[in-house]
Design a protein around this motif. Structure first.
Motif, PDB file in Angstrom:
ATOM      1  N   GLY A  71     135.877  97.440  55.334  1.00 55.88           N
ATOM      2  CA  GLY A  71     135.714  96.125  54.587  1.00 55.88           C
ATOM      3  C   GLY A  71     134.583  95.272  55.052  1.00 55.88           C
ATOM      4  N   ALA A  72     134.281  94.197  54.340  1.00 52.46           N
ATOM      5  CA  ALA A  72     133.092  93.518  54.789  1.00 52.46           C
ATOM      6  C   ALA A  72     133.973  92.134  55.505  1.00 52.46           C
ATOM      7  CB  ALA A  72     132.484  92.746  53.803  1.00 52.46           C
ATOM      8  N   LYS A  73     135.245  92.241  55.389  1.00 50.88           N
ATOM      9  CA  LYS A  73     135.748  91.030  55.813  1.00 50.88           C
ATOM     10  C   LYS A  73     135.988  90.791  57.545  1.00 50.88           C
ATOM     11  CE  LYS A  73     140.023  89.080  53.446  1.00 50.88           C
ATOM     12  NZ  LYS A  73     141.201  89.408  53.126  1.00 50.88           N
ATOM     13  N   ILE A 113     128.402  89.589  49.476  1.00 45.86           N
ATOM     14  CA  ILE A 113     129.276  90.583  48.903  1.00 45.86           C
ATOM     15  C   ILE A 113     129.114  90.700  47.245  1.00 45.86           C
ATOM     16  CG2 ILE A 113     131.331  89.317  48.631  1.00 45.86           C
ATOM     17  CD1 ILE A 113     131.573  92.571  50.170  1.00 45.86           C
ATOM     18  N   TYR A 114     128.659  89.409  46.571  1.00 43.54           N
ATOM     19  CA  TYR A 114     128.417  89.592  45.142  1.00 43.54           C
ATOM     20  C   TYR A 114     127.121  89.859  44.891  1.00 43.54           C
ATOM     21  CZ  TYR A 114     133.461  88.431  45.009  1.00 43.54           C
ATOM     22  OH  TYR A 114     134.662  88.368  45.187  1.00 43.54           O
ATOM     23  N   SER A 115     126.172  90.249  45.849  1.00 46.85           N
ATOM     24  CA  SER A 115     124.647  90.171  45.405  1.00 46.85           C
ATOM     25  C   SER A 115     124.421  91.126  44.224  1.00 46.85           C
ATOM     26  CB  SER A 115     123.878  90.693  46.615  1.00 46.85           C
ATOM     27  OG  SER A 115     124.507  91.875  46.933  1.00 46.85           O
ATOM     28  N   LEU A 136     124.187  88.973  57.852  1.00 43.88           N
ATOM     29  CA  LEU A 136     124.224  89.129  56.379  1.00 43.88           C
ATOM     30  C   LEU A 136     125.273  90.056  56.290  1.00 43.88           C
ATOM     31  CD1 LEU A 136     121.111  90.256  54.160  1.00 43.88           C
ATOM     32  CD2 LEU A 136     123.310  91.230  54.089  1.00 43.88           C
ATOM     33  N   LEU A 137     126.270  89.715  55.435  1.00 42.46           N
ATOM     34  CA  LEU A 137     127.541  90.531  55.356  1.00 42.46           C
ATOM     35  C   LEU A 137     127.429  90.947  53.831  1.00 42.46           C
ATOM     36  CD1 LEU A 137     131.270  88.724  55.718  1.00 42.46           C
ATOM     37  CD2 LEU A 137     130.329  89.777  53.449  1.00 42.46           C
ATOM     38  N   ASP A 138     127.552  92.054  53.581  1.00 40.73           N
ATOM     39  CA  ASP A 138     127.771  92.797  52.163  1.00 40.73           C
ATOM     40  C   ASP A 138     128.352  94.084  52.339  1.00 40.73           C
ATOM     41  OD1 ASP A 138     127.279  93.631  49.525  1.00 40.73           O
ATOM     42  OD2 ASP A 138     124.790  93.118  49.826  1.00 40.73           O
ATOM     43  N   SER A 164     133.025  96.983  48.246  1.00 37.71           N
ATOM     44  CA  SER A 164     134.381  96.807  47.393  1.00 37.71           C
ATOM     45  C   SER A 164     134.094  96.422  46.058  1.00 37.71           C
ATOM     46  CB  SER A 164     134.951  95.596  48.126  1.00 37.71           C
ATOM     47  OG  SER A 164     135.418  96.223  49.370  1.00 37.71           O
ATOM     48  N   LYS A 165     133.128  95.195  45.794  1.00 45.01           N
ATOM     49  CA  LYS A 165     132.783  94.716  44.525  1.00 45.01           C
ATOM     50  C   LYS A 165     131.880  95.569  43.775  1.00 45.01           C
ATOM     51  CE  LYS A 165     135.392  91.395  46.656  1.00 45.01           C
ATOM     52  NZ  LYS A 165     136.482  90.955  46.214  1.00 45.01           N
ATOM     53  N   THR A 166     130.637  96.021  44.388  1.00 41.74           N
ATOM     54  CA  THR A 166     129.774  96.562  43.674  1.00 41.74           C
ATOM     55  C   THR A 166     130.274  97.805  42.955  1.00 41.74           C
ATOM     56  OG1 THR A 166     128.009  95.547  45.177  1.00 41.74           O
ATOM     57  CG2 THR A 166     127.163  97.282  43.736  1.00 41.74           C
TER      58      THR A 166
HETATM   59  N1  PLP Z   1     133.431  87.994  50.749  1.00 42.34           N
HETATM   60  C1  PLP Z   1     134.036  87.277  49.550  1.00 42.34           C
HETATM   61  C2  PLP Z   1     133.497  85.928  48.995  1.00 42.34           C
HETATM   62  C3  PLP Z   1     135.081  87.706  48.906  1.00 42.34           C
HETATM   63  O1  PLP Z   1     135.444  87.238  47.951  1.00 42.34           O
HETATM   64  C4  PLP Z   1     135.772  89.056  49.509  1.00 42.34           C
HETATM   65  C5  PLP Z   1     136.772  89.744  48.758  1.00 42.34           C
HETATM   66  O2  PLP Z   1     137.433  89.076  48.011  1.00 42.34           O
HETATM   67  C6  PLP Z   1     135.232  89.473  50.562  1.00 42.34           C
HETATM   68  C7  PLP Z   1     134.243  89.054  51.156  1.00 42.34           C
HETATM   69  C8  PLP Z   1     135.831  90.733  51.274  1.00 42.34           C
HETATM   70  O3  PLP Z   1     135.375  92.017  50.827  1.00 42.34           O
HETATM   71  P1  PLP Z   1     135.874  93.418  51.568  1.00 42.34           P
HETATM   72  O4  PLP Z   1     136.878  93.950  50.386  1.00 42.34           O
HETATM   73  O5  PLP Z   1     134.809  94.251  51.720  1.00 42.34           O
HETATM   74  O6  PLP Z   1     136.651  93.079  52.735  1.00 42.34           O
END
Ligand code: PLP
Length: 390
Positions: free
Chosen positions: A100-102, A207-209, A232-234, A237-239
């Motif tokens: 995950g990016a978290k 992450i929402y790029s 840079l975090l990406d 998960s979302k895309t």
């Molecule tokens: N950054 C933001 C702004 C998010 O809203 C989220 C998830 O809700 C993340 C990062 C985390 O994403 P990931 O599921 O890749 O850990």
């Protein structure tokens, strides 16, 4: 009585979305029908080509430990993807793959920020930033986001609040929870605030790029001289609707990437091997599915924004990115926490109070529109009725 827990746990926050989800699930267990607009994840299934790449990788033996920073072919693919989409030169050694990016938030703050140093971050914003800033004993310095500025930060505010102790500025565009999108001009102005400082880093959460509507995604890393100062975090998960796969990454200067990889060795060892191979297919394979998802989000955005604006006491700006709306509920006459509890218990609609994203979120709710139009319409009808009966 003294606690059995380590002192540092007192400063760690959480993400309310998971708590509201648990409350909503408990109500469902009692037989209540709940519409879920609280959690931030696409309702679509992960595209088929990605799932097939994962099963193939399992059969091909990607079931063992791999390098802490990521499988070399995968870091190379990510480096190429970021080079192309952000128009910068990125090498595979500047990439760290994480579950995950978290973890990139957690690890980069752990690796860079000392107790007593200051970290600026958008508020309302993703709650984990503030949580981790507090956890390392640093001082959180919120940058308020204003509705009248379409929830874009004010660079002048950043300039005035940068001090000798500032170590990091966290930005997130498109933003969770407001859907605000920073312009190139905003980013230039932010970069300008730290132009004479080599000791200040930008954590740019992108992450929402790819989930963006009328606007164009801009990265601060693309600006002259900013790549070396940016983490840079990406992620996926979302895309690619891959929230449960746990796959994300950070792109940063090499020496910092090595420190983040060391934190990986000390915590996860590495990111799941076959998941990484699936991620590689996500980036290299057809991009039709993600585009289809964004088109669907855009239709749902129309439904939810116009529906909310028709509810008494509620006004809602159209978000330019991500899949959340952040309606203003000040005229409903209840604070956001009480209103979200009321909507869950009375109307069976799970939403988040704006204050789950920091103190400047008072007066707002966050609703995710990563749900079907039918469900969104059902939620809107229920909210409208519940608000009218107050
Ligand atoms: N950054 C933001 C702004 C998010 O809203 C989220 C998830 O809700 C993340 C990062 C985390 O994403 P990931 O599921 O890749 O850990």
């Amino acid at each position: 009585m003294s606690s059995i827990f380590a002192k540092r746990m007192e400063t760690l926050g959480t993400e309310t979305a998971f708590e509201v989800l648990a409350k909503a699930k408990a109500l469902e267990k009692q037989g209540k029908d709940i519409v879920h607009l609280e959690i931030g994840e696409p309702d679509f299934d992960t595209p088929k080509n990605i799932k097939e790449a994962a099963t193939k990788a399992i059969h091909d033996g990607y079931t063992h430990y791999v390098p802490a920073a990521g499988i070399p072919e995968v870091t190379k693919t990510i480096a190429e993807y970021i080079s192309k989409t952000r128009n910068i030169e990125v090498s595979p050694e500047e990439v760290v793959v994480t579950p995950g990016a978290k973890p990139i938030m957690f690890f980069s703050i752990l690796a860079l920020v000392n107790p007593g140093e200051e970290v600026m971050y958008q508020n309302p914003g993703f709650p984990i930033y503030e949580s981790v800033i507090n956890f390392v004993g640093a001082k959180p310095v919120p940058i308020p986001l204003k509705e009248e500025k379409n929830f874009r930060l004010d660079p002048e505010y950043v300039k005035q609040n940068v001090t000798a102790k500032t170590k990091m500025i966290i930005i997130n565009s498109p933003e969770n929870p407001t859907g605000g999108v920073l312009t190139k001009k905003d980013l230039k102005a932010i970069a300008d605030c730290i132009k004479d400082r080599d000791d200040v880093f930008i954590l740019s959460d992108e992450i929402y790029s790819r989930i963006i509507y009328e606007a164009k995604h801009e990265s601060i890393a693309s600006l002259p001289g900013m790549k070396e100062k940016t983490i840079l975090l990406d992620g996926f998960s979302k895309t690619y609707a891959m929230t449960g796969w746990r796959l994300g990454y950070g792109v940063m200067r090499k020496d910092l990437a090595q420190k983040i990889a060391q934190l990986m060795v000390n915590s996860n060892s590495c990111t799941c091997a076959f998941t990484q191979m699936a991620g590689m297919e996500a980036l290299k394979g057809s991009q039709e599915e993600p585009a289809r998802m964004v088109a669907a989000f855009k239709r749902r955005r129309e439904t939810i924004v116009s529906g909310l604006n028709n509810i008494n006491g509620v006004t809602c700006k159209k978000p330019l990115g991500a899949f959340y709306v952040f309606p203003n509920i000040t005229d409903v006459g209840m604070n956001c926490r009480r209103l979200s509890d009321y909507l869950l218990n009375k109307a069976g609609v799970a939403v988040l109070p704006g204050t789950s994203f920091g103190q400047y979120g008072e007066g707002y709710l966050r609703l995710s529109f990563a749900n079907s139009v039918e469900k969104i319409e059902k939620a809107l009808n229920r909210i409208s009725e519940a608000v009218d009966s107050l």
